[in-house]
Design an enzyme around this catalytic site. Structure first.
Site, PDB file in Angstrom:
ATOM      1  N   LYS A   1       0.858  -1.185   0.000  1.00 42.05           N
ATOM      2  CA  LYS A   1       0.000   0.000   0.000  1.00 42.05           C
ATOM      3  C   LYS A   1       0.898   1.239   0.000  1.00 42.05           C
ATOM      4  CE  LYS A   1      -3.512   2.463   2.593  1.00 42.05           C
ATOM      5  NZ  LYS A   1      -4.533   2.394   3.642  1.00 42.05           N
TER       6      LYS A   1
ATOM      7  N   LYS B   1      -2.316  -1.475  -3.745  1.00 41.91           N
ATOM      8  CA  LYS B   1      -3.166  -0.290  -3.670  1.00 41.91           C
ATOM      9  C   LYS B   1      -2.317   0.962  -3.751  1.00 41.91           C
ATOM     10  CE  LYS B   1      -6.100   1.988  -0.380  1.00 41.91           C
ATOM     11  NZ  LYS B   1      -6.396   2.162   0.998  1.00 41.91           N
TER      12      LYS B   1
HETATM   13  N1  LIG Z   1      -6.251   3.082   6.127  1.00 42.20           N
HETATM   14  C1  LIG Z   1      -7.414   3.532   5.612  1.00 42.20           C
HETATM   15  C2  LIG Z   1      -7.721   3.329   4.185  1.00 42.20           C
HETATM   16  N2  LIG Z   1      -8.322   2.192   3.739  1.00 42.20           N
HETATM   17  C3  LIG Z   1      -8.589   2.379   2.400  1.00 42.20           C
HETATM   18  C4  LIG Z   1      -8.128   3.638   2.026  1.00 42.20           C
HETATM   19  C5  LIG Z   1      -8.230   4.293   0.691  1.00 42.20           C
HETATM   20  C6  LIG Z   1      -9.340   3.797  -0.190  1.00 42.20           C
HETATM   21  C7  LIG Z   1      -9.670   4.704  -1.314  1.00 42.20           C
HETATM   22  O1  LIG Z   1      -9.011   5.742  -1.551  1.00 42.20           O
HETATM   23  O2  LIG Z   1     -10.633   4.389  -2.028  1.00 42.20           O
HETATM   24  C8  LIG Z   1      -7.544   4.224   3.140  1.00 42.20           C
HETATM   25  C9  LIG Z   1      -7.006   5.602   3.126  1.00 42.20           C
HETATM   26  C10 LIG Z   1      -5.673   5.896   3.609  1.00 42.20           C
HETATM   27  O3  LIG Z   1      -4.838   5.020   3.805  1.00 42.20           O
HETATM   28  O4  LIG Z   1      -5.434   7.078   3.845  1.00 42.20           O
END
Ligand SMILES: NCc1[nH]cc(CCC(=O)O)c1CC(=O)O
Ligand SMILES: [Mg+2]
Length: 353
Positions: free
Chosen positions: A221, A275
């Site tokens: 991520k 992601k």
């Molecule tokens: N940890 C939280 C999380 N879980 C999914 C997303 C993003 C999902 C999206 O942008 O659709 C995030 C945001 C972040 O890490 O700031």
């Protein structure tokens, strides 16, 4: 009489003898265009397809009753009260979508320094899981594990002296995962990027008798600008102090994604995720080729917003761009996609368009 450029078509001169249309054949034995000559031929050689089985639909839940509130930066996506999230779960079942993912918009009054609402067994997510599972026990429900919807500072972990603590955060993420499993969640998806959280959660789930609860690790991520609209949706955008670069990955890195995935698998992850999605298709391909494990892509909020913004401006063709964006993940090697387009994609697949 048909008029073009002010002259009747019938009066335009014939193309001269040695026209551009008279070039000699190249005598090619292989012509790749043969397999593209008609729709049936293209279908026959098509290498990848998005099916409804590939879709995970993320939904946003909010306190209240019988209300659906639009999210400005995600046209077409709404925050749903629990009764409404159950209605969307019903829609998922009707469309054959295997799994939904839940994200809460937490009342700002319930957010605090440690994100303690995250391990309240009666929080919005837990209530939603119970309500959904009661009506639709066979629909997969995935819950995100991270503190950002619950902290006053918007970070995914415990903050002390400007640092995000790792091991202390893992201990509370374990508590969050346990209340979600207790509520009936099928898949725990840690999105926090702390080191060691998958192993700690696996052990705690097993010890508590949740041996069948799966873990989908947000393994690779990235610290991405594409999460902006999501942070609007869960109300953490304004709260967030600084950025998440001390725990989420540097967008410039690729080898490091392999190390992240390797560790999460060693710690017991059943499935891994990359992601964001579209800007990281190369990472999906590397992960799939290296580990051959169930690999998912998250087509995140910013990707959705980008596509919808262009569609709504008439700059991109809705009938083509959504499915093209999704088949790219399958081509890159993903087994499935978390996407806000899930219901529309399922409808299109059903209708054969
Ligand atoms: N940890 C939280 C999380 N879980 C999914 C997303 C993003 C999902 C999206 O942008 O659709 C995030 C945001 C972040 O890490 O700031
Ligand atoms: Mg990791």
């Amino acid at each position: 009489m048909a008029i073009k450029f002010g002259r009747p078509i019938e009066l335009r001169e014939q193309a001269p003898r040695s026209s551009v249309y008279d070039a000699p054949s190249l005598g090619l034995s292989t012509r790749l265009r043969r397999n593209r000559k008609s729709e049936w031929a293209r279908r026959l050689v098509r290498e990848n397809a998005v099916t409804t089985d590939d879709l995970i639909w993320p939904l946003f839940v909010v306190e209240g009753d019988n209300a659906r509130t639009p999210i400005a930066s995600m046209p077409g996506v709404e925050r749903l009260t629990i009764d409404q999230v159950v209605r969307d779960a019903e829609r998922a079942v009707a469309l054959g979508i295997p799994c939904i993912a839940l994200f809460p918009y937490t009342d700002p009054a319930l957010r605090d320094e440690t994100g303690s609402e995250a391990w309240n067994g009666n929080n919005l997510v837990c209530q939603s899981v119970r309500a959904i599972k009661k009506e639709f026990p066979d629909l997969g429900v995935l819950c995100d594990v991270a503190l950002d919807p619950y902290t006053s500072h918007g970070h995914d972990g415990l903050l002390q002296g400007g640092r995000i603590l790792n091991d202390e955060t893992v201990a509370v993420l374990v508590r969050q995962a346990l209340v979600q499993a207790e509520a009936g969640c099928d898949v725990i998806a840690p999105s926090d990027m702390m080191d060691g959280r998958v192993g700690a959660i696996r052990e705690a789930l097993d010890d508590a008798g949740f041996g069948d609860v799966q873990i989908m690790a947000y393994a690779a991520k990235y610290a991405s600008a594409f999460y902006g609209p999501f942070r609007d949706a869960i109300g953490s955008a304004k709260a967030l102090n600084g950025d998440k670069r001390t725990y989420q990955m540097d967008p410039a890195n690729s080898d490091e994604a392999i190390r992240e995935v390797e560790l999460d698998l060693a710690e017991g992850a059943d499935m891994v995720m990359v992601k964001p999605g579209m800007p990281y298709l190369d990472i999906i391909r590397r992960v799939k080729d290296t580990f051959a494990v169930p690999t998912f892509a998250y087509q995140v909020s910013g990707e959705y917003a980008m596509i919808m913004g262009a569609i709504n401006n008439g700059w991109l063709d809705r009938d083509r761009v959504i499915m093209e964006s999704l088949v790219a993940f399958k081509r890159a090697g993903a087994d499935g996609v978390l996407t806000y387009f899930a219901p529309e994609a399922a409808e299109r697949i059903r209708a054969g368009r």
